[in-house]
Design a protein around this motif. Sequence first.
Motif, PDB file in Angstrom:
ATOM      1  N   ARG A 276       0.831  -1.205   0.000  1.00  0.00           N
ATOM      2  CA  ARG A 276       0.000   0.000   0.000  1.00  0.00           C
ATOM      3  C   ARG A 276       0.868   1.257   0.000  1.00  0.00           C
ATOM      4  N   LYS A 277       1.896   1.276   0.826  1.00  0.00           N
ATOM      5  CA  LYS A 277       2.778   2.438   0.908  1.00  0.00           C
ATOM      6  C   LYS A 277       3.501   2.673  -0.414  1.00  0.00           C
ATOM      7  N   ARG A 278       4.012   1.588  -1.001  1.00  0.00           N
ATOM      8  CA  ARG A 278       4.742   1.719  -2.261  1.00  0.00           C
ATOM      9  C   ARG A 278       3.842   2.258  -3.366  1.00  0.00           C
ATOM     10  N   ARG A 279       2.649   1.730  -3.460  1.00  0.00           N
ATOM     11  CA  ARG A 279       1.729   2.170  -4.505  1.00  0.00           C
ATOM     12  C   ARG A 279       1.232   3.598  -4.255  1.00  0.00           C
ATOM     13  N   LEU A 280       1.057   3.928  -3.008  1.00  0.00           N
ATOM     14  CA  LEU A 280       0.604   5.271  -2.672  1.00  0.00           C
ATOM     15  C   LEU A 280       1.652   6.310  -3.060  1.00  0.00           C
ATOM     16  N   ILE A 281       2.895   6.016  -2.742  1.00  0.00           N
ATOM     17  CA  ILE A 281       3.977   6.941  -3.091  1.00  0.00           C
ATOM     18  C   ILE A 281       4.062   7.108  -4.609  1.00  0.00           C
ATOM     19  N   ALA A 282       4.007   5.990  -5.331  1.00  0.00           N
ATOM     20  CA  ALA A 282       4.098   6.051  -6.793  1.00  0.00           C
ATOM     21  C   ALA A 282       2.937   6.872  -7.373  1.00  0.00           C
ATOM     22  N   PHE A 283       1.755   6.677  -6.823  1.00  0.00           N
ATOM     23  CA  PHE A 283       0.575   7.403  -7.292  1.00  0.00           C
ATOM     24  C   PHE A 283       0.736   8.900  -7.089  1.00  0.00           C
ATOM     25  N   LEU A 284       1.176   9.314  -5.920  1.00  0.00           N
ATOM     26  CA  LEU A 284       1.309  10.737  -5.606  1.00  0.00           C
ATOM     27  C   LEU A 284       2.403  11.396  -6.445  1.00  0.00           C
ATOM     28  N   VAL A 285       3.478  10.662  -6.678  1.00  0.00           N
ATOM     29  CA  VAL A 285       4.554  11.207  -7.523  1.00  0.00           C
ATOM     30  C   VAL A 285       4.050  11.395  -8.945  1.00  0.00           C
ATOM     31  N   ARG A 286       3.306  10.417  -9.464  1.00  0.00           N
ATOM     32  CA  ARG A 286       2.744  10.546 -10.814  1.00  0.00           C
ATOM     33  C   ARG A 286       1.801  11.738 -10.902  1.00  0.00           C
ATOM     34  N   ARG A 287       1.154  12.056  -9.813  1.00  0.00           N
ATOM     35  CA  ARG A 287       0.240  13.192  -9.791  1.00  0.00           C
ATOM     36  C   ARG A 287       0.978  14.530  -9.758  1.00  0.00           C
ATOM     37  N   GLY A 288       2.293  14.463  -9.593  1.00  0.00           N
ATOM     38  CA  GLY A 288       3.078  15.683  -9.706  1.00  0.00           C
ATOM     39  C   GLY A 288       3.456  16.363  -8.417  1.00  0.00           C
ATOM     40  N   PHE A 289       3.426  15.627  -7.314  1.00  0.00           N
ATOM     41  CA  PHE A 289       3.831  16.216  -6.044  1.00  0.00           C
ATOM     42  C   PHE A 289       5.293  15.863  -5.760  1.00  0.00           C
ATOM     43  N   SER A 290       5.979  16.735  -5.045  1.00  0.00           N
ATOM     44  CA  SER A 290       7.414  16.556  -4.805  1.00  0.00           C
ATOM     45  C   SER A 290       7.668  15.403  -3.848  1.00  0.00           C
ATOM     46  N   GLY A 291       8.891  14.876  -3.939  1.00  0.00           N
ATOM     47  CA  GLY A 291       9.242  13.734  -3.106  1.00  0.00           C
ATOM     48  C   GLY A 291       9.105  14.008  -1.625  1.00  0.00           C
ATOM     49  N   SER A 292       9.569  15.163  -1.171  1.00  0.00           N
ATOM     50  CA  SER A 292       9.516  15.476   0.255  1.00  0.00           C
ATOM     51  C   SER A 292       8.075  15.615   0.734  1.00  0.00           C
ATOM     52  N   ALA A 293       7.236  16.275  -0.067  1.00  0.00           N
ATOM     53  CA  ALA A 293       5.825  16.445   0.304  1.00  0.00           C
ATOM     54  C   ALA A 293       5.118  15.099   0.337  1.00  0.00           C
ATOM     55  N   VAL A 294       5.470  14.235  -0.600  1.00  0.00           N
ATOM     56  CA  VAL A 294       4.862  12.900  -0.646  1.00  0.00           C
ATOM     57  C   VAL A 294       5.255  12.089   0.584  1.00  0.00           C
ATOM     58  N   ARG A 295       6.530  12.117   0.920  1.00  0.00           N
ATOM     59  CA  ARG A 295       7.002  11.360   2.087  1.00  0.00           C
ATOM     60  C   ARG A 295       6.308  11.834   3.368  1.00  0.00           C
ATOM     61  N   GLU A 296       6.179  13.142   3.531  1.00  0.00           N
ATOM     62  CA  GLU A 296       5.547  13.678   4.723  1.00  0.00           C
ATOM     63  C   GLU A 296       4.079  13.266   4.792  1.00  0.00           C
ATOM     64  N   ALA A 297       3.407  13.322   3.633  1.00  0.00           N
ATOM     65  CA  ALA A 297       1.990  12.963   3.613  1.00  0.00           C
ATOM     66  C   ALA A 297       1.786  11.496   3.931  1.00  0.00           C
ATOM     67  N   VAL A 298       2.637  10.637   3.368  1.00  0.00           N
ATOM     68  CA  VAL A 298       2.500   9.195   3.590  1.00  0.00           C
ATOM     69  C   VAL A 298       2.864   8.848   5.030  1.00  0.00           C
ATOM     70  N   GLU A 299       3.916   9.469   5.556  1.00  0.00           N
ATOM     71  CA  GLU A 299       4.322   9.173   6.932  1.00  0.00           C
ATOM     72  C   GLU A 299       3.267   9.639   7.918  1.00  0.00           C
ATOM     73  N   SER A 300       2.564  10.739   7.593  1.00  0.00           N
ATOM     74  CA  SER A 300       1.540  11.254   8.507  1.00  0.00           C
ATOM     75  C   SER A 300       0.373  10.274   8.647  1.00  0.00           C
ATOM     76  N   LEU A 301       0.172   9.432   7.644  1.00  0.00           N
ATOM     77  CA  LEU A 301      -0.902   8.448   7.707  1.00  0.00           C
ATOM     78  C   LEU A 301      -0.599   7.341   8.691  1.00  0.00           C
ATOM     79  N   ASN A 302       0.688   7.158   8.949  1.00  0.00           N
ATOM     80  CA  ASN A 302       1.100   6.055   9.839  1.00  0.00           C
ATOM     81  C   ASN A 302       1.440   6.540  11.231  1.00  0.00           C
ATOM     82  N   SER A 303       1.295   7.823  11.465  1.00  0.00           N
ATOM     83  CA  SER A 303       1.668   8.364  12.770  1.00  0.00           C
ATOM     84  C   SER A 303       0.482   8.337  13.743  1.00  0.00           C
TER      85      SER A 303
END
Length: 208
Positions: free
Chosen positions: A181-208
């Motif tokens: 789920r995490k891998r696919r979510l990151i790939a999806f957000l990057v394809r949507r055009g969001f930066s790597g740092s913003a994507v990492r923060e958003a994904v990590e916030s889901l697990n916090s």
Amino acid sequence: MILTGLAPDPRRPDYRLVEVDRGRFASLPAESLVGLDLVIGREIGPLVLERLQELADLEAAQRAALRALARRAHARFDLRRRLLQKQHPPAAVDGALDRLSAVGLLDDARFAVDYAAAKAHRDRGPARLIGDLLAQGVDRRMAEDAVRTALAAEGVDPAEAVRVLAEKRARQLGGLAPAVRKRRLIAFLVRRGFSGSAVREAVESLNS
């Protein structure tokens, strides 16, 4: 070839309907015919005929460009490509686009801002918006400035946008194993055009 008609165009008073050998040739701006020494009943010389054809090609390209712009806005590069695909001569296309630019009907800077503003609320990040504009021939610096301007004007915060999109997509991927789920979510957000740092923060916030 004989000039058999040269009359005002009823639909455009500043144009003339040019008839050659009793067949309609083109409707051309009256001012562009000045100096061509056109006389009804007289043969048209090769150089004059060539000039008339150039003018006719220019008018045809401009009409096609206006029809395309009436359907939706275009960047100059993209519109040029489309007109060339329709077999309009390159010189006529460039001349037509110059005319439209001169009267403000073709403006890449305005197009870029309007495009980015229209797409800003459709789950597209800055990089995706810039990429879309580059694909349509907009200059990179112009595209970057336009996206920045549009996002600010629309009140779109990319960090908040990616967080909301991440939450939505995570729910759709809920049945997958956490790592997948995490891998696919990151790939999806990057394809949507969001930066790597913003994507990492958003994904990590889901697990916090």
